[in-house]
Write an enzyme that holds these catalytic residues in place. Structure first.
Site, PDB file in Angstrom:
ATOM      1  N   THR A 145      53.022  33.321  38.137  1.00  5.21           N
ATOM      2  CA  THR A 145      52.332  34.602  37.962  1.00  5.21           C
ATOM      3  C   THR A 145      51.066  34.569  38.817  1.00  5.21           C
ATOM      4  OG1 THR A 145      51.344  33.765  35.906  1.00  5.21           O
ATOM      5  CG2 THR A 145      53.279  35.203  35.709  1.00  5.21           C
ATOM      6  N   LYS A 171      54.562  26.309  35.635  1.00  7.45           N
ATOM      7  CA  LYS A 171      53.712  27.390  36.095  1.00  7.45           C
ATOM      8  C   LYS A 171      52.480  27.417  35.219  1.00  7.45           C
ATOM      9  CE  LYS A 171      52.971  31.061  34.904  1.00  7.45           C
ATOM     10  NZ  LYS A 171      51.730  31.615  34.220  1.00  7.45           N
ATOM     11  N   THR A 185      48.877  31.159  30.779  1.00 16.05           N
ATOM     12  CA  THR A 185      50.136  30.743  30.118  1.00 16.05           C
ATOM     13  C   THR A 185      50.746  29.600  30.878  1.00 16.05           C
ATOM     14  OG1 THR A 185      50.564  32.939  29.325  1.00 16.05           O
ATOM     15  CG2 THR A 185      52.483  31.539  29.619  1.00 16.05           C
ATOM     16  N   GLU A 266      42.628  29.259  38.196  1.00 13.93           N
ATOM     17  CA  GLU A 266      42.183  30.487  38.842  1.00 13.93           C
ATOM     18  C   GLU A 266      40.750  30.363  39.348  1.00 13.93           C
ATOM     19  OE1 GLU A 266      45.058  33.340  36.119  1.00 13.93           O
ATOM     20  OE2 GLU A 266      42.933  33.131  35.615  1.00 13.93           O
ATOM     21  N   ASN A 388      39.733  37.612  36.688  1.00 13.90           N
ATOM     22  CA  ASN A 388      40.085  37.986  35.314  1.00 13.90           C
ATOM     23  C   ASN A 388      39.427  39.288  34.878  1.00 13.90           C
ATOM     24  OD1 ASN A 388      41.880  35.877  33.904  1.00 13.90           O
ATOM     25  ND2 ASN A 388      40.479  34.684  35.170  1.00 13.90           N
ATOM     26  N   THR A 393      43.906  45.727  36.044  1.00 11.14           N
ATOM     27  CA  THR A 393      43.494  46.969  36.701  1.00 11.14           C
ATOM     28  C   THR A 393      43.564  46.855  38.212  1.00 11.14           C
ATOM     29  OG1 THR A 393      41.163  46.272  36.625  1.00 11.14           O
ATOM     30  CG2 THR A 393      41.973  47.639  34.816  1.00 11.14           C
TER      31      THR A 393
END
Length: 393
Positions: A145, A171, A185, A266, A388, A393
């Site tokens: 993802t 992942k 996740t 991230e 994040n 959006t």
């Protein structure tokens, strides 16, 4: 090849349309013969529909494979979400000609959204028609993802003169703070061609978790979908029962994949290894390492190249472990900064030591015993906040 490196496994990765990016987003992995399985799942009180479906099936100890959808987590979707998971599993089982209860499913992505089942079912059919021994790479790519890259690992060992292979894919880049228990996740799938009972696989997974996926954090947020599954199909013709080499190899694969998840956190630019020694007991070592690794202040300091050991001291003070400040020693980047509460005056040396590339090591000696633990995390960067803040959006 990852999950198809072991004999008797085929995989596929296709584009079903559940990722808005248009990338591969559905993976299917199947054994050409009956297999045993064991696993671990999230301890979240809001488990995804797929976790709810898979828990009893994994507890039964047998499976022929799994199907994973990426982009939508199908978590917090109530009974309709559970039905969607059931339909997905049923369709995958029928497409490859196995019993429905022998197919496991997983999903990852945005919480609170149901799967677009028309797209998923079309993807399942396409994946089933595309299964091959060369499909492992595509499958590993399809389960991503926010991951920057696919995460795979392979080990080969000898058991009684026979070569056994363990392959894995994972992942995960955000919502990473697993606390999984057998029976997170983050999605992890491992396959082997050794023969092994479900009980043995459970023991191996249980032994490997504390030193792999249960010892990492990216953001302190446990996912609703965390899952680790280990499958064994016996195609190599040798039993792993009693083989320490097998347990060690599975642990190595899980640890390598866990490291890759942290390294791909991230926005992360550095991996941080928090190494605690001298704890009064194992629980204290774990608590101390986890608290420091999870500290936002510690992680920000490392991003800024600031060896501010006071931030580690603060985290230790609330860790709940036995602690004597007069015996505490703290170092960063191989440079000792504090001994028994007294500064060593080596801050500039430490700043230089952590200025380059590579992992940053925080050494903490509690001076109270012989227990130790290492916890992995990553630095906290502005890129994490930006990513994040704009996730949906």
């Amino acid at each position: 090849m990852s999950v198809t490196a072991a004999e008797g496994w085929k995989a596929a990765g296709v584009r079903a349309g559940t990722k808005p990016s248009g990338e591969l987003d559905l993976a299917l992995v199947v054994s050409d013969r009956p297999a045993t399985v064991a696993g671990a799942f999230t301890t979240s009180k809001v488990p995804s529909a797929h976790v709810q479906l898979c828990r009893p099936r994994v507890a039964a100890g047998h499976s022929r494979g799994f199907c994973v959808s990426a982009g939508i987590a199908n978590a917090f979707t109530g009974e309709p979400g559970v039905r969607d998971a059931e339909v997905m599993a049923s369709a995958a089982a029928a497409a490859v000609g196995v019993e429905e209860n022998d197919m496991l499913v997983a999903a990852t992505g945005t919480i609170g959204e149901r799967l677009p089942m028309d797209l998923v079912l079309a993807g399942v059919s396409e994946a089933a028609a595309s299964l091959s021994v060369d499909g492992g790479a595509a499958a590993a790519d399809a389960i991503r993802t926010t991951d920057a890259y696919a995460k795979t690992a392979i080990r080969t060992i000898e058991i009684d003169g026979t070569t056994v292979t363990i392959g894995g894919m994972a992942k995960g880049a955000g919502m990473i703070a697993p606390r999984m228990v057998p029976q997170a996740t983050l999605l992890v799938f491992l396959t082997t061609d050794a023969s092994a009972s479900a009980e043995l696989l459970r023991d191996v997974v249980t032994g490997a978790l504390p030193r792999s996926f249960n010892a990492i954090t990216v953001d302190g947020c446990m996912s609703t979908s965390d899952t680790v599954l280990l499958f064994a199909n016996g195609a190599a013709g040798v039993n792993a029962h009693g083989s320490k080499a097998f347990a060690d190899a599975v642990t190595d694969v899980m640890a390598e994949l866990a490291y890759a998840v942290v390294a791909d956190g991230e926005g992360a630019s550095r991996v941080i290894r928090v190494r605690v020694t001298g704890a009064a007991g194992d629980a204290d070592a774990y608590a101390a390492a986890r608290e420091v690794a999870g500290s936002v202040l510690v992680r920000c300091a490392i991003f800024g190249g600031d060896p501010n050991y006071g931030r580690a001291v603060q985290a230790l003070g609330q860790a709940g472990c036995a602690l004597d400040p007069d015996k505490l020693r703290i170092g960063v980047g191989g440079v000792e900064l504090s001994v028994g509460g007294e500064p060593t005056g080596r801050v500039e040396e430490a700043a230089k030591a952590i200025a380059g590339d590579g992992d940053v090591i925080i050494d903490i000696d509690l001076g109270l015993g012989s227990s130790s633990f290492e916890y992995l995390t990553c630095d906290l960067t502005p890129d994490y906040v930006r990513f994040n803040a704009e996730y949906t959006t």
